[in-house]
Scaffold this motif. Sequence first.
Motif, mmCIF file in Angstrom:
data_model
loop_
_atom_site.group_PDB
_atom_site.id
_atom_site.type_symbol
_atom_site.label_atom_id
_atom_site.label_comp_id
_atom_site.label_asym_id
_atom_site.label_seq_id
_atom_site.Cartn_x
_atom_site.Cartn_y
_atom_site.Cartn_z
ATOM 1 N N GLN A 74 0.738 -1.200 -6.407
ATOM 2 C CA GLN A 74 0.436 -0.438 -5.202
ATOM 3 C C GLN A 74 -1.074 -0.489 -4.966
ATOM 4 O O GLN A 74 -1.844 -0.069 -5.822
ATOM 5 C CB GLN A 74 0.925 1.001 -5.386
ATOM 6 C CG GLN A 74 0.757 1.875 -4.167
ATOM 7 C CD GLN A 74 -0.570 2.595 -4.160
ATOM 8 O OE1 GLN A 74 -1.255 2.632 -5.168
ATOM 9 N NE2 GLN A 74 -0.941 3.150 -3.045
ATOM 10 N N CYS A 75 -1.491 -1.058 -3.860
ATOM 11 C CA CYS A 75 -2.922 -1.198 -3.612
ATOM 12 C C CYS A 75 -3.165 -1.549 -2.152
ATOM 13 O O CYS A 75 -2.236 -1.837 -1.407
ATOM 14 C CB CYS A 75 -3.507 -2.303 -4.490
ATOM 15 S SG CYS A 75 -2.940 -3.942 -4.027
ATOM 16 N N ILE A 121 0.824 -1.213 0.000
ATOM 17 C CA ILE A 121 0.000 0.000 0.000
ATOM 18 C C ILE A 121 0.857 1.263 0.000
ATOM 19 O O ILE A 121 0.391 2.348 -0.365
ATOM 20 C CB ILE A 121 -0.959 -0.005 1.212
ATOM 21 C CG1 ILE A 121 -2.133 0.954 0.982
ATOM 22 C CG2 ILE A 121 -0.212 0.323 2.507
ATOM 23 C CD1 ILE A 121 -3.254 0.787 2.002
ATOM 24 N N ASP A 122 2.128 1.144 0.400
ATOM 25 C CA ASP A 122 2.969 2.312 0.624
ATOM 26 C C ASP A 122 3.881 2.643 -0.568
ATOM 27 O O ASP A 122 4.777 1.862 -0.902
ATOM 28 C CB ASP A 122 3.829 2.057 1.865
ATOM 29 C CG ASP A 122 4.771 3.216 2.159
ATOM 30 O OD1 ASP A 122 5.891 2.958 2.621
ATOM 31 O OD2 ASP A 122 4.371 4.378 1.924
#
Lengths: 135, 209
Positions: B102-103, B79-80
Motif C-alpha cells: 500500500q503506497c 494507495i487504497d
Amino acid sequence: MRLITHNMLSCNIKGVTNGFPLKIEAEKVIEKEVDFNPDFLRHMFAKIEWKALVEAARSMGYAELPEDSPDAAAIDSADETFLRKLHHALLELHLEEGALVCPETGRKFPVNKATFWTHIDSVDQSGGSASMWTT
Amino acid sequence: MKLKQLEGLLGDLQQFSNPKVELEQYPTGPHIASRMLFTAENSYGDITDKVVADFGCGCGTLSAAASLLDAACVIGFDIDPESLETAALNAEDLEVEIDFVQCDITKLELKGRTVDTVVMNPPFGTRKKGADMEFLSAAMKVASQAVYSLHKTSTREHIKRAALRDFNAKSAEVICELRYDLPKLYKFHKRKEVDIAVDLWRFEPRQNN
C-alpha cells in the motif's frame, strides 16, 4: 510478503538518505512450498541485494544462506544445494504479521495479512492524501 | 491456460464495493484483463517465470491474471487500503500468491531492477490531471523488460511522445485498440453504460541503470 519483494523496498520519507534495507520485525512467519525453478533463480541472483536478503532471512528464522555472496561459477554449477536455499529464502518464507522498520528513522510500517502498509490513513475525499513517504 | 478459462476465472473476482471517484476506481473487466495478459505472455513472453508488478492494482484483477499465467512473483501496488483488502481476498479465493504494497505510486522508489514487467490500468487523468503520465513515468523507472498499460485512444500521440522523449522508452507500441465498457458506477454518470476507446500499449525501457 516474501523476501523477493522485501529486497526491493526502501523507506522514502523525505530527508532519509539510506532507507534500505528495511529491518524486519517478524511476528508471524509461514512457509509455503513453491515449485523450484533453477533458471529463474539464476537470473534473479544477479539482481538481488545479497546482504539484505541474508539479514532478512535471518529475521524470519532462516539462517542457511551463506554470509558472502557466492561467485558466478557456483551459481552455474550443477550443484543445486545453494539454489534450493535461495529458492526457500526468496519465495517460500512469508511474513504474515509484523513490521518493516526504516533503518535510519526507526519508523515502523506494518505488515498484516501479508500486505505492507506505508500509511494506513484512508484516502482524503477532497483529493489529497497523507503519505508517509514524504513526511 | 486457455484464454476463455482465464477470462472465466477473472470474472468471478470481487470488485470495488465502494469505489472512490477521486482515484478513478473502475474495475478492469475480465475481457480486457485476460486479453491484455494473454497477449503479454503469448506474443512477448513477458509474464511466465517473470517478476510482475501491477501498479494501481485496485482489486487485483491484473495481478490475478499474471499469477494464473504463472508469473514467478506478482506484486500489487495501490494507495487504497479497502481495495487491497478485496485484492487479498481475491488472491486467497484463487489460491494464488500475490504480495501487496500500500503506497503512493508517484513516490515509490524501488531498489534495483528486479521487476521484469509492469502491468497496469492506470487512472486516465480525468480527476487528477496528469495521473496517467505519473503512473507511466513510475512504471518506466521500475520495469527492466516491459510495461503494459491502458490509455485513452484520444491521448495516443501525447503518450507516445512523452514515453519516447521523457520516460526513457526504447519503443512505444499500441498493441491493440479496445472498447472499455464502463458501467454506471458513480452518481454523476448520466448514461447507464458508456464505451471508451482505449489503447493497449507496450513500452520497452532503455537498458540503462
